[in-house]
Design an enzyme around this catalytic site. Structure first.
Site, PDB file in Angstrom:
ATOM      1  N   TYR A  32      70.754 -54.606 -68.725  1.00 60.24           N
ATOM      2  CA  TYR A  32      69.664 -54.539 -69.716  1.00 60.24           C
ATOM      3  C   TYR A  32      69.369 -55.931 -70.257  1.00 60.24           C
ATOM      4  CZ  TYR A  32      67.677 -54.415 -74.346  1.00 60.24           C
ATOM      5  OH  TYR A  32      66.920 -54.706 -75.458  1.00 60.24           O
ATOM      6  N   PHE A  69      67.779 -58.769 -83.271  1.00 59.28           N
ATOM      7  CA  PHE A  69      69.194 -58.525 -83.465  1.00 59.28           C
ATOM      8  C   PHE A  69      69.395 -57.009 -83.527  1.00 59.28           C
ATOM      9  CE2 PHE A  69      71.311 -62.629 -83.492  1.00 59.28           C
ATOM     10  CZ  PHE A  69      70.201 -63.415 -83.195  1.00 59.28           C
ATOM     11  N   ASN A  70      69.847 -56.442 -84.616  1.00 62.86           N
ATOM     12  CA  ASN A  70      70.137 -54.992 -84.573  1.00 62.86           C
ATOM     13  C   ASN A  70      69.195 -54.197 -85.454  1.00 62.86           C
ATOM     14  OD1 ASN A  70      72.570 -56.404 -83.545  1.00 62.86           O
ATOM     15  ND2 ASN A  70      73.316 -54.309 -83.340  1.00 62.86           N
ATOM     16  N   ARG A 106      85.068 -51.204 -77.397  1.00 60.42           N
ATOM     17  CA  ARG A 106      84.093 -50.755 -76.385  1.00 60.42           C
ATOM     18  C   ARG A 106      83.891 -51.924 -75.417  1.00 60.42           C
ATOM     19  NH1 ARG A 106      78.139 -49.094 -78.422  1.00 60.42           N
ATOM     20  NH2 ARG A 106      78.193 -51.270 -79.081  1.00 60.42           N
ATOM     21  N   PRO A 107      83.993 -51.679 -74.103  1.00 55.46           N
ATOM     22  CA  PRO A 107      83.831 -52.781 -73.145  1.00 55.46           C
ATOM     23  C   PRO A 107      82.503 -53.519 -73.353  1.00 55.46           C
ATOM     24  CG  PRO A 107      84.601 -50.814 -72.005  1.00 55.46           C
ATOM     25  CD  PRO A 107      84.296 -50.399 -73.431  1.00 55.46           C
ATOM     26  N   ASN A 129      74.237 -46.428 -80.347  1.00 54.25           N
ATOM     27  CA  ASN A 129      74.224 -47.436 -81.404  1.00 54.25           C
ATOM     28  C   ASN A 129      74.820 -46.897 -82.706  1.00 54.25           C
ATOM     29  OD1 ASN A 129      71.071 -48.498 -80.079  1.00 54.25           O
ATOM     30  ND2 ASN A 129      73.021 -49.534 -79.819  1.00 54.25           N
ATOM     31  N   ASP A 184      52.237 -45.474 -67.266  1.00 51.64           N
ATOM     32  CA  ASP A 184      53.503 -46.095 -66.885  1.00 51.64           C
ATOM     33  C   ASP A 184      53.243 -47.530 -66.417  1.00 51.64           C
ATOM     34  OD1 ASP A 184      56.469 -44.740 -65.665  1.00 51.64           O
ATOM     35  OD2 ASP A 184      55.913 -46.855 -65.409  1.00 51.64           O
ATOM     36  N   LYS A 189      66.009 -58.812 -69.873  1.00 54.32           N
ATOM     37  CA  LYS A 189      65.338 -59.589 -70.925  1.00 54.32           C
ATOM     38  C   LYS A 189      65.358 -61.082 -70.567  1.00 54.32           C
ATOM     39  CE  LYS A 189      64.438 -56.151 -73.765  1.00 54.32           C
ATOM     40  NZ  LYS A 189      63.054 -55.681 -73.987  1.00 54.32           N
ATOM     41  N   SER A 201      65.624 -59.721 -76.926  1.00 56.23           N
ATOM     42  CA  SER A 201      66.827 -59.248 -77.616  1.00 56.23           C
ATOM     43  C   SER A 201      67.846 -60.364 -77.720  1.00 56.23           C
ATOM     44  CB  SER A 201      67.433 -58.084 -76.823  1.00 56.23           C
ATOM     45  OG  SER A 201      68.744 -57.801 -77.281  1.00 56.23           O
TER      46      SER A 201
HETATM   47  C1  WQD Z   1      77.062 -52.345 -83.342  1.00 58.57           C
HETATM   48  C2  WQD Z   1      78.526 -52.427 -83.754  1.00 58.57           C
HETATM   49  C3  WQD Z   1      80.044 -51.685 -82.060  1.00 58.57           C
HETATM   50  C4  WQD Z   1      78.713 -47.495 -82.182  1.00 58.57           C
HETATM   51  C5  WQD Z   1      73.047 -53.144 -78.968  1.00 58.57           C
HETATM   52  C6  WQD Z   1      72.387 -53.849 -77.815  1.00 58.57           C
HETATM   53  C7  WQD Z   1      71.323 -54.788 -78.320  1.00 58.57           C
HETATM   54  C8  WQD Z   1      70.356 -54.037 -79.199  1.00 58.57           C
HETATM   55  C9  WQD Z   1      71.094 -53.338 -80.330  1.00 58.57           C
HETATM   56  C10 WQD Z   1      68.489 -53.480 -77.783  1.00 58.57           C
HETATM   57  C11 WQD Z   1      79.432 -52.954 -82.654  1.00 58.57           C
HETATM   58  C12 WQD Z   1      80.113 -50.773 -83.286  1.00 58.57           C
HETATM   59  C13 WQD Z   1      78.845 -48.846 -82.418  1.00 58.57           C
HETATM   60  C14 WQD Z   1      79.778 -46.614 -82.508  1.00 58.57           C
HETATM   61  C15 WQD Z   1      81.046 -48.489 -83.314  1.00 58.57           C
HETATM   62  N1  WQD Z   1      69.612 -53.101 -78.442  1.00 58.57           N
HETATM   63  N2  WQD Z   1      79.987 -49.333 -82.985  1.00 58.57           N
HETATM   64  N3  WQD Z   1      80.910 -47.156 -83.075  1.00 58.57           N
HETATM   65  O1  WQD Z   1      76.101 -53.311 -79.329  1.00 58.57           O
HETATM   66  O2  WQD Z   1      75.486 -54.831 -81.295  1.00 58.57           O
HETATM   67  O3  WQD Z   1      73.707 -54.078 -79.762  1.00 58.57           O
HETATM   68  O4  WQD Z   1      72.064 -52.467 -79.724  1.00 58.57           O
HETATM   69  O5  WQD Z   1      67.920 -54.523 -77.823  1.00 58.57           O
HETATM   70  O6  WQD Z   1      70.645 -55.316 -77.198  1.00 58.57           O
HETATM   71  O7  WQD Z   1      73.373 -54.653 -77.165  1.00 58.57           O
HETATM   72  O8  WQD Z   1      74.720 -52.439 -81.289  1.00 58.57           O
HETATM   73  O9  WQD Z   1      74.846 -50.428 -82.677  1.00 58.57           O
HETATM   74  O10 WQD Z   1      75.819 -50.341 -80.322  1.00 58.57           O
HETATM   75  O11 WQD Z   1      76.996 -51.638 -82.099  1.00 58.57           O
HETATM   76  O12 WQD Z   1      82.091 -48.940 -83.818  1.00 58.57           O
HETATM   77  O13 WQD Z   1      79.716 -45.358 -82.304  1.00 58.57           O
HETATM   78  O14 WQD Z   1      78.994 -51.118 -84.074  1.00 58.57           O
HETATM   79  O15 WQD Z   1      81.345 -51.913 -81.532  1.00 58.57           O
HETATM   80  O16 WQD Z   1      80.461 -53.728 -83.250  1.00 58.57           O
HETATM   81  P1  WQD Z   1      75.124 -53.712 -80.395  1.00 58.57           P
HETATM   82  P2  WQD Z   1      75.572 -51.117 -81.574  1.00 58.57           P
END
Ligand code: WQD
Length: 339
Positions: free
Chosen positions: A150, A179-180, A293-294, A200, A58, A154, A125
């Site tokens: 979170y 990014f994603n 989503r907020p 996600n 850890d 970073k 991130s």
């Molecule tokens: C993507 C899009 C949602 C789920 C986050 C973190 C970022 C990184 C990646 C760590 C958005 C939409 C999502 C669902 C939906 N993680 N969505 N229904 O929020 O862009 O990024 O994850 O580093 O730091 O912030 O990714 O996959 O949650 O959302 O409509 O059930 O999909 O609104 O537009 P996000 P996400």
């Protein structure tokens, strides 16, 4: 020489471990299995046919960090993935996130310094940009108005690493702003296995595809995008893993500190992904449009020019590859890595 990979049993860490082993690196993995499972280590060996040392450790346990560096004096650099990373959870558990991610990184850097290891590639991130002033996002964009604890961890860790570098120019720091990340290794042996109901988009979609969840909740269709749903820069996890190889090679040669956006430069909306998934896999993803989503933003995608020009890295896989490989992982592992 060898590379310490913290969080190397995690989603991105395990894919990086595969790429480093395939590239001929000796690696040491440390992980506390808080968001991963021991079986991942066997899968990494199965994919690569290579062995490596592992420590269940850890970041907050300085003695265990020192033990790793004491027993492996050939470690000359660290790829630092280990950290809590659920945006929503961080809002309800800020203390845990700041302690684990920030204090943990301070302990890691302290142990590195005392063992003369001063090269680190850090998993940051795009969240550090908060709601970007403009897209595509360049590395020169404003950083610091993260919308959740979170993301703040970073931002803080990036600032810590910069101050460490300023205090001792022998440090070499490469900060990769993801990014994603989605997709999975083509073998279907490793992939994303979030605890509980996925937050996600892609892991949620793959569970709908696998019949584990009834339909996708689309969080809002009134954003300022081509179809009203949120636009993001999805990047294949193997492309992301390979960026770490390039970053380590580059920072060892160029030295100093640098920051890179690791994305494809292309944004896809939620409904674009649903369509791409069907085209890639034949699986129709049922969905319902719901409220926002907020904390979500309209659009976020990278300008990947700097990574291309400095690291010699560009994403090779397209959205079809990402959907196909995510689906393949889920189909081969309907219960993820299991209990
Ligand atoms: C993507 C899009 C949602 C789920 C986050 C973190 C970022 C990184 C990646 C760590 C958005 C939409 C999502 C669902 C939906 N993680 N969505 N229904 O929020 O862009 O990024 O994850 O580093 O730091 O912030 O990714 O996959 O949650 O959302 O409509 O059930 O999909 O609104 O537009 P996000 P996400």
């Amino acid at each position: 020489m060898s590379v310490l990979i913290t969080g190397g049993a995690g989603f991105i860490g395990s894919h990086a471990a595969v790429e480093f082993l395939n590239a001929g690196y000796e690696i040491v993995i440390m992980d506390n299995f808080s968001n991963s499972k021991p079986v991942v280590l066997d899968r990494i060996k199965q994919i690569t046919g290579k062995d490596f040392k592992f420590y269940r450790a850890d970041l907050l346990d300085l003695a265990s960090l020192d033990k790793i560096f004491d027993e492996n004096p050939e470690i000359d650099s660290v790829i630092h993935f280990a950290g809590l990373k659920a945006v929503g959870e961080s809002v309800s558990k800020p203390l845990e996130y700041y302690h684990n991610n920030v204090t943990g990184t301070l302990m890691l850097c302290d142990s590195m310094r005392r063992h003369g290891v001063k090269t680190i590639v850090f998993s940051s991130s795009a969240t550090v940009y908060g709601a970007p002033d403009e897209v595509p996002i360049k590395e020169s964009a404003r950083v610091g108005n993260a919308t959740n604890p979170y993301g703040e961890t970073k931002v803080m860790i990036e600032r810590i690493l910069k101050d460490i570098y300023v205090s001792d120019k022998e440090w070499n720091v490469s900060v990769l702003r993801y990014f994603n990340p989605i997709g999975a290794h083509k073998s279907g042996l490793i992939g994303e296995d979030p605890n509980g109901i996925p937050n996600n988009l892609m892991p949620y979609i793959t569970k709908v595809a696998g019949g584990k969840l009834p339909y996708l909740h689309v969080f809002g269709n009134d954003y300022n995008t081509h179809d009203g749903t949120g636009v993001r820069d999805y990047i294949h996890v193997v492309d992301l893993a390979r960026a770490h190889l390039k970053a380590l090679e580059s920072i060892k040669e160029r030295r100093g500190i640098d920051y890179f956006n690791i994305g494809t430069g292309t944004g896809y909306s939620v409904l674009d992904i649903v369509k791409a998934y069907k085209e890639a896999t034949g699986v129709e993803i049922k969905y319902e449009i719901e409220g926002r989503r907020p904390g979500d933003i309209d659009a976020c995608f990278a300008d990947p020019t700097k990574a291309r020009e400095i690291l010699g890295w560009t994403a090779e896989y397209d959205i079809t590859d990402m959907c196909r490989d995510s689906n393949n992982w889920q189909r081969n592992n309907p219960n993820g890595y299991g209990e």
